[in-house]
Design an enzyme around this catalytic site. Sequence first.
Site, PDB file in Angstrom:
ATOM      1  N   LYS A   1       4.389  -4.881 -12.529  1.00 37.81           N
ATOM      2  CA  LYS A   1       4.452  -6.229 -13.094  1.00 37.81           C
ATOM      3  C   LYS A   1       3.577  -6.399 -14.328  1.00 37.81           C
ATOM      4  O   LYS A   1       2.377  -6.122 -14.290  1.00 37.81           O
ATOM      5  CB  LYS A   1       4.061  -7.259 -12.031  1.00 37.81           C
ATOM      6  CG  LYS A   1       5.069  -7.376 -10.891  1.00 37.81           C
ATOM      7  CD  LYS A   1       4.719  -8.544  -9.985  1.00 37.81           C
ATOM      8  CE  LYS A   1       5.794  -8.749  -8.926  1.00 37.81           C
ATOM      9  NZ  LYS A   1       5.510  -9.921  -8.070  1.00 37.81           N
TER      10      LYS A   1
ATOM     11  N   GLY B   1      -6.834   2.123  -7.097  1.00 35.96           N
ATOM     12  CA  GLY B   1      -5.545   1.883  -6.468  1.00 35.96           C
ATOM     13  C   GLY B   1      -4.653   3.108  -6.425  1.00 35.96           C
ATOM     14  O   GLY B   1      -5.094   4.229  -6.161  1.00 35.96           O
TER      15      GLY B   1
ATOM     16  N   ARG C   1     -11.925   6.272   0.327  1.00 37.05           N
ATOM     17  CA  ARG C   1     -12.835   5.127   0.294  1.00 37.05           C
ATOM     18  C   ARG C   1     -14.028   5.324   1.226  1.00 37.05           C
ATOM     19  O   ARG C   1     -15.127   4.842   0.941  1.00 37.05           O
ATOM     20  CB  ARG C   1     -12.074   3.855   0.654  1.00 37.05           C
ATOM     21  CG  ARG C   1     -11.112   3.424  -0.452  1.00 37.05           C
ATOM     22  CD  ARG C   1     -10.296   2.227  -0.064  1.00 37.05           C
ATOM     23  NE  ARG C   1      -9.450   1.799  -1.172  1.00 37.05           N
ATOM     24  CZ  ARG C   1      -8.478   0.901  -1.075  1.00 37.05           C
ATOM     25  NH1 ARG C   1      -8.237   0.326   0.093  1.00 37.05           N
ATOM     26  NH2 ARG C   1      -7.756   0.568  -2.123  1.00 37.05           N
TER      27      ARG C   1
ATOM     28  N   GLY D   1      -7.753  -3.918  -8.050  1.00 34.00           N
ATOM     29  CA  GLY D   1      -7.824  -5.296  -8.535  1.00 34.00           C
ATOM     30  C   GLY D   1      -9.189  -5.638  -9.107  1.00 34.00           C
ATOM     31  O   GLY D   1      -9.297  -6.356 -10.100  1.00 34.00           O
TER      32      GLY D   1
END
Length: 400
Positions: free
Chosen positions: A209, A357, A39, A380
């Site tokens: 999920k 991610g 990053r 996200g």
Amino acid sequence: MAKKTIADLGDLKGKKVLIRVDFNVPLDKTTGEIKNDRRIRGALPTIQALLKAGASIIAMSHLGRPSGDPVKDKLLLKDRVATRLGELLGLPVSKAGSTVVGPDVTAAVAKLPPGGVTILENVRFDAREQKNDPEFAAALADLADVYVNDAFGTCHNDKDASMVAVPAAFKAAGKPRAVGLLVAKELEIIEGLMGHPKQPLFAVMGGAKVSDKIAFINALLKKVDHLLIGGKMTYTFMKAQGVDVGAMKIDDAEVAAAKALLPHVGAKITLPVDSLCAKSDDLSSTKVFEGPIGAGYEGVDIGPKTLALYAEKIKTAATVIWNGPVGWFEKPAFSAGTKGVAAAMAESHAVTVVGGGETAEAVEQFGYDAKMTHVSTGGGAFLAYVEGKKFASLAQIDDK
């Protein structure tokens, strides 16, 4: 989204630029050492371009989730990040002060010469950051002449002052606001993907999920020819179909989310045909199951037949989007699926986009990041932007 970029800012010589970067790097939980500086490296082109233009840089970012415990929070100080940024730039990078804003910070920034770089303390150490506090935002805006958003990974955080209230304060003061090179590239790639993708368009979806990604999956189903499923959500779909998943623990809410998508299975959604599983009490004991998973076993990766199937499908794609590892890739014994998908994408002739991610970390870990068309810096944020969500942070940037 036609937003001003740093190329639209005009003469920056002698100007101070407050740049919101995403330096929320993974840290060693014991030592606080930076485990991956991807990053920080992602922000270098923008910082270097601004320095070349004669500006001085005030970088700000959050780091982790401060708890208020001074011992634990000590690991989240920005000193190591400042040091690493300086190493990458080949320049000295100071930390402006021990607080995010205050007299010492103002004084340090005032002394910053053209070509100088400083970094503010972790913005989340000030409780006002996550409240879009206007007083806090005004204090930050007073530090600089120009605001630049180069933090795509946090563009969906619409309650963070550094993302929303700070550029609003710049507007109130009549100061320019732009996106950096990283954010501009992310927007260009994603908008092109969802607007005019090369066909056929495939997506690979992993992770845990289904419920967290239901909106993303539904957005993809409107665009893709095939959606290949992996990761823990594999077993959620299996349970939704009434298939035994062994020792896997899956919430009812997850099963309900998967059931809503079952009409697409076999048409647009492809599920694994086999799974690598390990005993819950002995991870070294593994077995490949086709269909129901045996008692006491948990799925840890897609199986070899599934990997071969997915690799063949990827070969036929013109565009591939990937979000979410398809197995427990951090464990070498369970990484074959994720590594194999990365290899198939890297070897294909398709436009390949990796959705941030853990997926980005996996691709880099296996050495395939440079062979992808684009590796997003936002997990996200990538999901939310593809879903079509509007970001207040981007709304604050000046239009071209």
